[in-house]
Motif scaffolding. Structure first.
Motif, PDB file in Angstrom:
ATOM      1  N   PRO A   1       0.823  -1.208   0.000  1.00 46.01           N
ATOM      2  CA  PRO A   1       0.000   0.000   0.000  1.00 46.01           C
ATOM      3  C   PRO A   1       0.861   1.264   0.000  1.00 46.01           C
ATOM      4  O   PRO A   1       1.903   1.302   0.643  1.00 46.01           O
ATOM      5  N   LYS A   2       0.406   2.255  -0.746  1.00 47.55           N
ATOM      6  CA  LYS A   2       1.132   3.518  -0.847  1.00 47.55           C
ATOM      7  C   LYS A   2       0.273   4.619  -0.214  1.00 47.55           C
ATOM      8  O   LYS A   2      -0.872   4.818  -0.604  1.00 47.55           O
ATOM      9  N   GLY A   3       0.861   5.276   0.769  1.00 51.22           N
ATOM     10  CA  GLY A   3       0.116   6.290   1.513  1.00 51.22           C
ATOM     11  C   GLY A   3      -0.425   7.406   0.634  1.00 51.22           C
ATOM     12  O   GLY A   3      -1.554   7.849   0.800  1.00 51.22           O
ATOM     13  N   GLY A   4       0.417   7.862  -0.301  1.00 51.58           N
ATOM     14  CA  GLY A   4      -0.007   8.969  -1.148  1.00 51.58           C
ATOM     15  C   GLY A   4      -1.232   8.642  -1.961  1.00 51.58           C
ATOM     16  O   GLY A   4      -2.188   9.415  -2.038  1.00 51.58           O
ATOM     17  N   LEU A   5      -1.220   7.451  -2.523  1.00 47.77           N
ATOM     18  CA  LEU A   5      -2.336   7.022  -3.349  1.00 47.77           C
ATOM     19  C   LEU A   5      -3.602   6.863  -2.508  1.00 47.77           C
ATOM     20  O   LEU A   5      -4.706   7.211  -2.948  1.00 47.77           O
ATOM     21  N   MET A   6      -3.408   6.344  -1.297  1.00 43.33           N
ATOM     22  CA  MET A   6      -4.565   6.181  -0.408  1.00 43.33           C
ATOM     23  C   MET A   6      -5.139   7.549  -0.053  1.00 43.33           C
ATOM     24  O   MET A   6      -6.356   7.749  -0.058  1.00 43.33           O
ATOM     25  N   PHE A   7      -4.234   8.467   0.213  1.00 39.87           N
ATOM     26  CA  PHE A   7      -4.685   9.827   0.535  1.00 39.87           C
ATOM     27  C   PHE A   7      -5.492  10.416  -0.614  1.00 39.87           C
ATOM     28  O   PHE A   7      -6.582  10.960  -0.420  1.00 39.87           O
ATOM     29  N   TRP A   8      -4.949  10.275  -1.831  1.00 41.13           N
ATOM     30  CA  TRP A   8      -5.648  10.850  -2.978  1.00 41.13           C
ATOM     31  C   TRP A   8      -6.980  10.165  -3.219  1.00 41.13           C
ATOM     32  O   TRP A   8      -7.971  10.801  -3.574  1.00 41.13           O
ATOM     33  N   THR A   9      -6.993   8.841  -3.057  1.00 40.26           N
ATOM     34  CA  THR A   9      -8.259   8.122  -3.248  1.00 40.26           C
ATOM     35  C   THR A   9      -9.325   8.648  -2.301  1.00 40.26           C
ATOM     36  O   THR A   9     -10.457   8.937  -2.703  1.00 40.26           O
ATOM     37  N   LEU A  10      -8.926   8.780  -1.047  1.00 39.83           N
ATOM     38  CA  LEU A  10      -9.869   9.254  -0.032  1.00 39.83           C
ATOM     39  C   LEU A  10     -10.363  10.657  -0.380  1.00 39.83           C
ATOM     40  O   LEU A  10     -11.570  10.925  -0.393  1.00 39.83           O
ATOM     41  N   LEU A  11      -9.404  11.517  -0.690  1.00 38.57           N
ATOM     42  CA  LEU A  11      -9.753  12.908  -0.968  1.00 38.57           C
ATOM     43  C   LEU A  11     -10.655  13.007  -2.201  1.00 38.57           C
ATOM     44  O   LEU A  11     -11.715  13.654  -2.160  1.00 38.57           O
ATOM     45  N   VAL A  12     -10.237  12.339  -3.269  1.00 40.33           N
ATOM     46  CA  VAL A  12     -11.007  12.420  -4.515  1.00 40.33           C
ATOM     47  C   VAL A  12     -12.400  11.846  -4.297  1.00 40.33           C
ATOM     48  O   VAL A  12     -13.396  12.401  -4.753  1.00 40.33           O
TER      49      VAL A  12
END
Lengths: 200, 358
Positions: free
Chosen positions: A38-49
């Motif tokens: 898992p990549k934190g940045g991608l998770m962050f963007w997924t959540l935000l988007v």
């Protein structure tokens, strides 16, 4: 038991998959790529988007898109609820009506029964009263007759005595032996009286 | 407890997908080293840019045997083999955009930002990557499409009483999902979950579909994305359960069956409660793995077939070509199917936790 076995099988299957990412380590440069890392940045963007998308879409897309349908559904629901309410109301009114009718019927029955018993009682009373009066009248009549009779007898007796005396006067005028005559007369009268009484 | 009837289905699906992923993933992983199957020589194919684009672009790439562009960190091995699959299915900080000159694509490097320090989590690198960009793109497309459809639908309802054309199709799709999938599964007063589930559906659908267009990439083929989506679903499911059940929510965590005699009840409590609690996490886990594995596996199969076209370099290539076309169509279906399944299962889970009685 089947539930347990299915759940247990499921849990057993899942366990290694749960643990797998934990063992995932940073791939060395040029080494095999770990697809499960898992990549934190991608998770962050997924959540935000997703949150932004959810906000925008629910506000500006789904609301107008479903407005017509929701209005129709609501109208339908309201109509059904209204119909149900009306039916319940009608049911209630009907039962009320029925209860009222039943009540009046019972009331009427009671009134009729009351009237009947009252009439019965009155009739009995009246009959009794009539009988009483009849008896009383009969009694009175009998008493009157008795009185009249005894009065008549007394009158008759006086008259007879007077007549006899008048007759006797005549006889005395003829026959001055009054004492002896009187005795005869009275004896005679007594015989009449006794015969008359016996006759009755 | 999850009703028994729904278990075998999701269980079977999970197992099938997990097995498929387990079978296919080593191909991708080993491809980097020595496995020759999907790999071709760098002189033949430097790097196809996408799945759908591969026919035209890759064909040009044969004629353009430069192979001189940047492949570092993307699997260019010393023995002359190049991995075309891993770069495609994994994330990266490069983006391929259409270009008018052969090889008809241009690689642009995405900017790198300083990591942002989040409270509780620590520093996170939120620099845009390929998948982030395609996620933005998917979100933008979803937004544009649905806002347009909503406006068109509104206009259609106002003028002729019903929407027309493509907007009618979108409306019918959304309405179908709402009335036939979400509301019956979520149960009473499920209206407030409709925007959430539909957003999930369209977002996933567009991320899936973007992998099928030339130069595209599938963000849902990344476990971080699917795991986050599953995590969102998990939070929504559990919070809606807590709201709907109140303290009764604990009954979905701790097994306390009042129908059992007290001794059995205590034993079953200790046996079943861990199962119940694991079951809570299994559901989102299955959601994440299902979507990720389906998208990844599909792309691996597709890329392997496309790789075969250039490996054969003869008329035999027709066979993998036809298969690639068929698999592309299947992938198109899977893109819809997986978005649908994610939405359906999320709705089912919400319905289950809201209706659960013990």
């Amino acid at each position: 038991m089947r539930l347990l076995s299915v759940a247990a099988r499921r849990a057993l299957l899942v366990l290694p998959l749960v643990v797998a990412p934990a063992f995932a380590s940073e791939p060395a440069e040029g080494g095999p790529v770990n697809l499960l890392e898992p990549k934190g940045g991608l998770m962050f963007w997924t959540l935000l988007v997703f949150i932004v998308l959810l906000f925008v879409l629910s506000r500006y897309a789904f609301k107008p898109l479903f407005a017509a349908v929701e209005a129709r559904e609501k109208a339908l629901e309201d109509a059904i609820a209204g119909a149900n309410r009306d039916r319940e109301e009608a049911q209630r009114l009907l039962s009320e009506q029925k209860a009222g009718l039943e009540h009046s019927r019972v009331e009427a029955q009671k009134i009729i029964a009351d009237a009947r018993s009252t009439a019965e009682k009155m009739k009995a009373d009246l009959l009794e009263q009539t009988r009483q009066q009849q008896v009383e009248m009969l009694e009175g009549a009998r008493r009157d007759i008795e009185g009249e009779k005894s009065k008549a007898i007394a009158d008759l007796r006086r008259e007879a005595v007077d007549l006899a005396i008048a007759g006797a006067g005549k006889v005395i005028q003829q026959n001055l032996d009054a004492a002896g005559n009187r005795k005869i007369v009275e004896t005679f009268l007594a015989s009449i009286d006794g015969a008359a009484l016996r006759k009755r | 407890m999850i009703p028994v009837t729904t278990l075998p289905v999701s269980f079977a699906r999970l197992r099938a997908v997990a097995v498929a992923a387990a079978l296919l993933m080593p191909i991708a992983l080993r491809a980097q080293h020595s496995e020759p199957a999907p790999a071709v020589t760098p002189s033949a194919v430097p790097r196809p840019a996408g799945v759908g684009d591969s026919m035209g672009v890759a064909a040009t790439m044969i004629a353009e045997p430069t192979a001189a562009h940047d492949t570092q960190g993307h699997g260019a091995a010393a023995d002359g083999k190049v991995d075309i699959i891993t770069p495609h299915i994994t994330d990266g900080n490069h983006l391929e955009i259409p270009y008018w000159k052969p090889p008809f694509y241009k690689e642009i490097t995405l900017p790198h930002w300083a990591p942002v320090n989040f409270p509780l989590v620590g520093p996170v690198d939120i620099s845009p990557t390929k998948h982030v960009v395609f996620m933005w793109l998917a979100a933008g497309l979803v937004m544009a499409l649905l806002l347009w459809a909503a406006a068109a639908s509104k206009k259609g309802h106002a003028t002729v009483g019903h929407p027309k054309g493509f907007a009618a199709g979108i409306e019918a799709m959304a309405l179908y999902l709402r009335s036939e999938v979400i509301l019956p599964n979520v149960g009473h007063h499920g209206e407030k979950f409709v925007p959430f589930a539909l957003t999930m559906f369209f977002f996933i659908l567009f991320m899936n579909l973007l992998g099928l267009i030339p130069y595209g990439s599938t963000a849902t083929g990344n476990i971080s994305v699917t795991a986050t989506l599953a995590l969102i679903a998990f939070v929504v499911v559990e919070v809606s359960g807590m709201i709907a059940q109140g303290p009764g929510y604990l009954a979905t965590l701790f097994y306390w069956n009042k129908d059992l005699p007290i001794v059995m009840r205590v034993i079953m409590f200790f046996v079943m409660s861990p199962v119940e609690i694991i079951g809570k996490f299994t559901k989102p886990f299955a959601l994440a793995i299902r979507l990720f594995a389906n998208m990844t596996a599909g792309h691996i199969v597709l890329l392997a077939l496309i790789g075969l076209i250039f490996t054969f370099k003869s008329l035999v290539s027709g066979a993998p070509f036809l298969m690639a076309v068929a698999i592309s169509m299947l992938e198109l279906f899977v893109a819809f199917l997986q978005a649908f399944i994610f939405t359906l299962l999320t709705s089912v889970f919400i319905g289950q936790v809201r209706e659960a009685h013990h």
